[in-house]
Design a protein around this motif. Sequence first.
Motif, short mmCIF file in Angstrom:
data_model
loop_
_atom_site.label_atom_id
_atom_site.label_comp_id
_atom_site.label_asym_id
_atom_site.label_seq_id
_atom_site.Cartn_x
_atom_site.Cartn_y
_atom_site.Cartn_z
N PRO A 186 -2.12 11.70 61.93
CA PRO A 186 -3.22 12.63 62.20
C PRO A 186 -4.62 12.07 61.98
O PRO A 186 -5.59 12.74 62.35
CB PRO A 186 -2.95 13.77 61.21
CG PRO A 186 -2.25 13.11 60.07
CD PRO A 186 -1.40 12.04 60.69
N ASN A 187 -4.78 10.87 61.41
CA ASN A 187 -6.13 10.44 61.07
C ASN A 187 -6.83 9.75 62.24
O ASN A 187 -7.20 8.58 62.19
CB ASN A 187 -6.16 9.58 59.80
CG ASN A 187 -5.11 8.49 59.77
OD1 ASN A 187 -4.11 8.57 60.46
ND2 ASN A 187 -5.34 7.48 58.96
N ALA A 201 -9.75 14.46 63.14
CA ALA A 201 -8.43 14.42 62.53
C ALA A 201 -7.58 15.60 63.02
O ALA A 201 -8.10 16.68 63.33
CB ALA A 201 -8.57 14.48 61.00
N ILE A 228 -6.01 18.11 61.96
CA ILE A 228 -5.84 19.04 60.83
C ILE A 228 -6.12 20.47 61.26
O ILE A 228 -6.12 21.38 60.44
CB ILE A 228 -6.74 18.65 59.64
CG1 ILE A 228 -8.20 18.56 60.06
CG2 ILE A 228 -6.28 17.33 59.03
CD1 ILE A 228 -9.16 18.23 58.91
N GLY A 248 -1.89 16.87 59.83
CA GLY A 248 -2.48 16.37 58.60
C GLY A 248 -2.80 17.46 57.61
O GLY A 248 -3.25 18.55 57.99
N THR A 270 4.18 17.24 58.13
CA THR A 270 2.81 17.24 57.64
C THR A 270 2.58 15.96 56.87
O THR A 270 3.35 15.63 55.95
CB THR A 270 2.56 18.43 56.69
OG1 THR A 270 2.88 19.64 57.37
CG2 THR A 270 1.11 18.47 56.25
N LYS A 271 1.54 15.22 57.24
CA LYS A 271 1.22 13.97 56.54
C LYS A 271 0.19 14.26 55.45
O LYS A 271 -0.86 14.84 55.70
CB LYS A 271 0.64 12.94 57.53
CG LYS A 271 0.19 11.62 56.88
CD LYS A 271 1.36 10.85 56.30
CE LYS A 271 0.90 9.53 55.68
NZ LYS A 271 0.46 8.55 56.65
N SER A 325 -7.41 7.65 52.21
CA SER A 325 -7.46 8.13 53.59
C SER A 325 -8.91 8.15 54.05
O SER A 325 -9.83 7.86 53.29
CB SER A 325 -6.85 9.53 53.73
OG SER A 325 -6.81 9.90 55.10
N MET A 373 -8.87 13.89 54.29
CA MET A 373 -7.42 13.96 54.18
C MET A 373 -6.85 13.47 52.86
O MET A 373 -5.64 13.55 52.65
CB MET A 373 -6.79 13.22 55.36
CG MET A 373 -7.17 13.85 56.69
SD MET A 373 -6.39 13.08 58.10
CE MET A 373 -4.71 13.52 57.82
#
Length: 397
Positions: A86-87, A91, A93, A118, A137-138, A144, A148
């Motif tokens: 997700p980054n 992102a 999120i 994320g 979910t990371k 990060s 995050m």
Amino acid sequence: MLIKNCKLIDREGLVDILIQEGKIAKIEAGMEYSGEILDAQGKDVLPGMIDVHTHMREPGMTHKETIETGSMACAKGGVTTYIDMPNTNPATITVEALEEKRRLSEEKSIVNFGFNFGGSLDNNSDEIRRAQNIVATKVFLNISTGKMLIENDEVLGEIFEASEKVMVHAEGEMVQKAIDFARKYNKKLYLCHISQESELELVREARKDYKEIYVEVTPHHLFLNLEEQTQRLRMKPELKPQTDVDAMWRAIEEGMIDTLGTDHAPHTLEEKDAKVTFGIPGIETAMPLMLDAVNEGRLTLAKLVEMYSTKPAEIFNLKGKGRLEAGYDADIIIVDMERRYTLKNEEIVSRCGWTPFDGREVKGRVETTVVNGNVIYSADNEDKFNKINGREVKING
């Protein structure tokens, strides 16, 4: 299509694989077929690899990699399904960011794809609950970018509670913290890029009474060590002493490690040489390195398939993936275990244009990659890539 003369790791003699409507219809010897035929010539035929830990950089950092170039690197490396982290920028999120990445991937990826959502320090647990068809979910516990890195235990607890499965970047003592939270909230925990023997010991102890803990290792933590570290070879987690590298190989043999994930994190050489920048490319070279290791007797071909295809599909409930069986998706690779060649920067198709393994000779090459019944990569063809779009993976349950 009929793929003839296939050598499978779990069958005696050569067999043929009949593909209909993007799925494996039948596997048996001596089939007749009037349509398209691909001759495997007695080479090893494997299910397509599944890499659940990649950074494709789009949107926001497309000078390093794009979904198109990253998926081409996948195809060359025998990876028929990748899961993106997700980054990116923005992102992933929020559901809005997820849907935009989904749209881009449907348009540009030539292999199958999926998404990790994320966790955010601002507590996006409501967004996590709303997100559809995500793999996991990371959560970042050590380092990060952006918002995050989660250091607030209350926020961390709410994110664990909202998630079905949790992937973590956890190093050292944070491995124990991740295990404690997984046990508290009764969640499946996937530990990314474990690289130290001491971390393995934490897992070994925890598994005595909590089984839903899974361990990933990267190729760079198997084939590089701290003594080889240069500014270009900086990543998180960092390279480790050879004693830890040896421990990772022993853990593979013992069954302690479940999966291989590349943590494919490309940067340009200009960026790497200008300042310390964490991350290296890896998805294109993982299979050559691992096939070479098979040839050297460090692991079996069956173990490689288990780690890089079957187990990722099982852990994350990826529908129709990870096996060569009737009814499964026709994601298939043909490999030549006898082919010797040298990995070279100038032959890298990832947009970053380099590999930390430049100049390394290997034995074992991905010859052909089939995604959803379509040949999308052939090593010996001039054009090499057939840019037919892949599909988003579906999650069971």
